[in-house]
Write a protein that holds these residues in place. Structure first.
Motif, PDB file in Angstrom:
ATOM      1  N   ASN A  53       9.375  -6.129  -4.633  1.00  0.00           N
ATOM      2  CA  ASN A  53       8.414  -6.873  -5.461  1.00  0.00           C
ATOM      3  C   ASN A  53       9.120  -7.559  -6.621  1.00  0.00           C
ATOM      4  N   LEU A 110      15.321 -12.531   0.392  1.00  0.00           N
ATOM      5  CA  LEU A 110      13.911 -12.127   0.269  1.00  0.00           C
ATOM      6  C   LEU A 110      13.410 -11.692   1.647  1.00  0.00           C
ATOM      7  N   ARG A 140      10.830 -11.057   4.707  1.00  0.00           N
ATOM      8  CA  ARG A 140       9.611 -11.425   5.414  1.00  0.00           C
ATOM      9  C   ARG A 140       9.440 -10.426   6.547  1.00  0.00           C
ATOM     10  N   ARG A 192       4.847  -8.288   4.418  1.00  0.00           N
ATOM     11  CA  ARG A 192       5.335  -8.940   3.193  1.00  0.00           C
ATOM     12  C   ARG A 192       5.615 -10.429   3.395  1.00  0.00           C
ATOM     13  N   VAL A 193       4.896 -11.261   2.643  1.00  0.00           N
ATOM     14  CA  VAL A 193       5.244 -12.692   2.578  1.00  0.00           C
ATOM     15  C   VAL A 193       5.478 -13.133   1.134  1.00  0.00           C
ATOM     16  N   THR A 194       5.536 -12.174   0.205  1.00  0.00           N
ATOM     17  CA  THR A 194       5.830 -12.491  -1.197  1.00  0.00           C
ATOM     18  C   THR A 194       6.891 -11.522  -1.715  1.00  0.00           C
ATOM     19  N   PRO A 195       7.590 -11.724  -2.776  1.00  0.00           N
ATOM     20  CA  PRO A 195       7.621 -13.004  -3.507  1.00  0.00           C
ATOM     21  C   PRO A 195       8.422 -14.022  -2.681  1.00  0.00           C
TER      22      PRO A 195
END
Ligand code: 4AD
Ligand code: MG
Length: 442
Positions: free
Chosen positions: A127, A433, A435, A439-442
């Motif tokens: 996160n 990051l 994916r 999870r597609v964020t941040p």
């Protein structure tokens, strides 16, 4: 005294400068120690290194000393001062601060712990990935990944390959079996590329002898594991005018040995300090084992993995261990996969066997490779054998109607490579990051 950021030097460079030299550095305030009202020791860290800066009231005045003493960790500062070499050559030089400027103050409370043995859970760290990456260990993984790509490009160009960029929006799915993401494309439906497979083969049909691509690939795999992502960077190679699949394997192992050698040269001391082992460069050639034999070997060791002529992940793991014991080698090419578990486009060595392989590193698949079928009529027969229709693949099939050099290649997930290299528990540490299905964020 004003600070000019254009004069900034990397800390790594500064550490090698002359005693007494005046230099400007900038970075994050990583740690600090306040000694009464006269002295503050601060560790400043930039992308290259860290250095201890000594702030003393006699050099910067009372007000400035109070500012640095009260400054939250992780604030960004520019610091100017003179280099003080330690009489003990094994100790790092320090900087005696003459001036500094707070470029951007951090909030005092960080949402995650940084540093070795962090208590923060993976999910929380992801996160706050931009902070997580300030940790030297995490950042080193990314810097090494960048070198891995750079050294690979060097090798590929030297070997006569050209870099291509194929579209990631496609009209047909590119990897049967792997799950595909569907996207709205104006009034129509399109798919996200699961692999550049079809287009790298197109490049061969277009007359580029040998090509590579380093680009994202998308898999709508619901599996939530430590080594699957829904978006990953795939390094793909396709070689024209090959004799057989052995030539593809020989190319791949030479590339891996060169790249590991260069990574070792550049990064070994950091890896030893941060990960606790030395990078080992494997010997050539890598062991090879036929799939049939691999299954037998794994079963003889007490597992039972007959599953349709393929190896499930616990079988791969066991095979990795058995090969390591027998050959003292962390890699193994598993060859001669049954055609039944491979895609229609693989060339057949005989009616039941594909000319394909997987490369395992410490028992984890990092590559699938194959010779491709370049004969139009045979390719159509193989499609029929898989119960697939020609029509949706007509653009692909056209590549083989007007002359196409024999060819083969492989795909490798760069995050899988880094994960195996640095013995990471989780592939999420090997991408900038994450994916994944959740999870597609941040
Ligand atoms: O084994 P895969 O599915 O093979 C292909 O895509 C073929 N077109 C390659 C070829 O040229 N024959 O994917 C290739 C590699 C895997 O070995 C693995 O390293 C990585 O891509 N990979 C993934 N990495 C992270 N997350 C995922 N979901 C991955 N799926 C594959
Ligand atoms: Mg595979």
């Amino acid at each position: 005294m004003s600070i000019h950021l254009s004069e900034r030097k990397q800390i790594q460079t500064v550490l090698a400068s002359e005693n007494g030299e005046r230099v400007l550095i900038a970075g994050f305030l990583k740690r600090k120690r306040v000694l009464g009202k006269k002295l503050v020791f601060g560790i400043i860290q930039d992308n290259s290194e860290e250095i201890q800066a000594v702030f003393s009231v006699s050099d910067i005045g009372q007000e400035n000393l109070e500012t640095i003493a009260g400054l939250p960790l992780q604030s960004v500062c520019a610091v100017e001062g003179t280099i003080q070499k330690n009489a003990d050559r094994t100790k790092k030089p320090e900087m005696l601060v003459l001036a500094f400027e707070v470029l951007s103050a951090s909030e005092p409370q960080l949402p995650i712990d940084l540093g070795p043995g962090t208590e923060s859970a993976m999910d929380l760290r992801l996160n706050w990935r931009f902070l997580d990456l300030r940790d030297e260990r995490q950042r080193t993984i990314m810097l090494m990944l960048s070198d891995f790509e750079r050294f690979s490009r060097d090798f590929f160009y030297r070997e006569g390959l050209r870099e291509i960029h194929s579209p990631k929006i496609m009209g047909t799915a590119s990897e049967s079996g792997a799950e595909v993401f569907t996207v709205n494309y104006f009034d129509a439906r399109a798919f996200l590329a699961q692999s550049p497979q079809f287009y790298k083969q197109m490049a061969i049909a277009s007359g580029f002898d040998r090509v590579f691509e380093i680009a994202p690939a998308y898999r709508a795999e619901k599996s939530y594991t430590n080594r699957h992502l829904t978006e990953f960077v795939s390094l793909d190679v396709e070689l024209g005018y090959i004799e057989d699949v052995e030539e593809v394997m020989a190319f791949e192992e030479r590339w891996i040995v060169e790249v590991l050698g260069r990574l070792k040269e550049r990064w070994d001391s950091n890896v030893e300090r941060l990960f606790g082992f030395e990078i080992s460069v494997p010997t050539l050639p890598f062991p090879r084992i036929r799939m049939e034999e691999a299954i037998e070997k794994v079963n003889r060791s007490g597992l039972n993995v007959s599953a349709g002529g393929d190896l499930p992940s616990e079988g791969e793991k066991r095979l990795g261990q058995l090969i390591a014991e027998e050959h003292h080698h962390p890699f193994v090419f598993v060859t001669h996969f049954p055609f039944s578990v491979r895609p229609f486009y693989h060339h057949k060595a005989d009616p039941r066997t594909s000319s394909s392989y997987d490369l395992l590193w410490n028992g984890v698949e990092i590559t699938t490779g194959a010779q491709r079928e370049h004969n139009y009529e045979i390719l159509k027969r193989q499609l029929a054998e898989k119960g697939m229709k020609e029509e949706p693949l007509s653009d692909y099939l056209n590549f083989f109607r007007f002359g196409c050099p024999p060819h083969g290649g492989f795909g490798l997930g760069t995050a899988r490579f880094m994960m195996s290299l640095l013995r990471l528990e989780n592939i999420r540490e090997a991408v900038l990051l994450t994916r994944d299905p959740k999870r597609v964020t941040p």
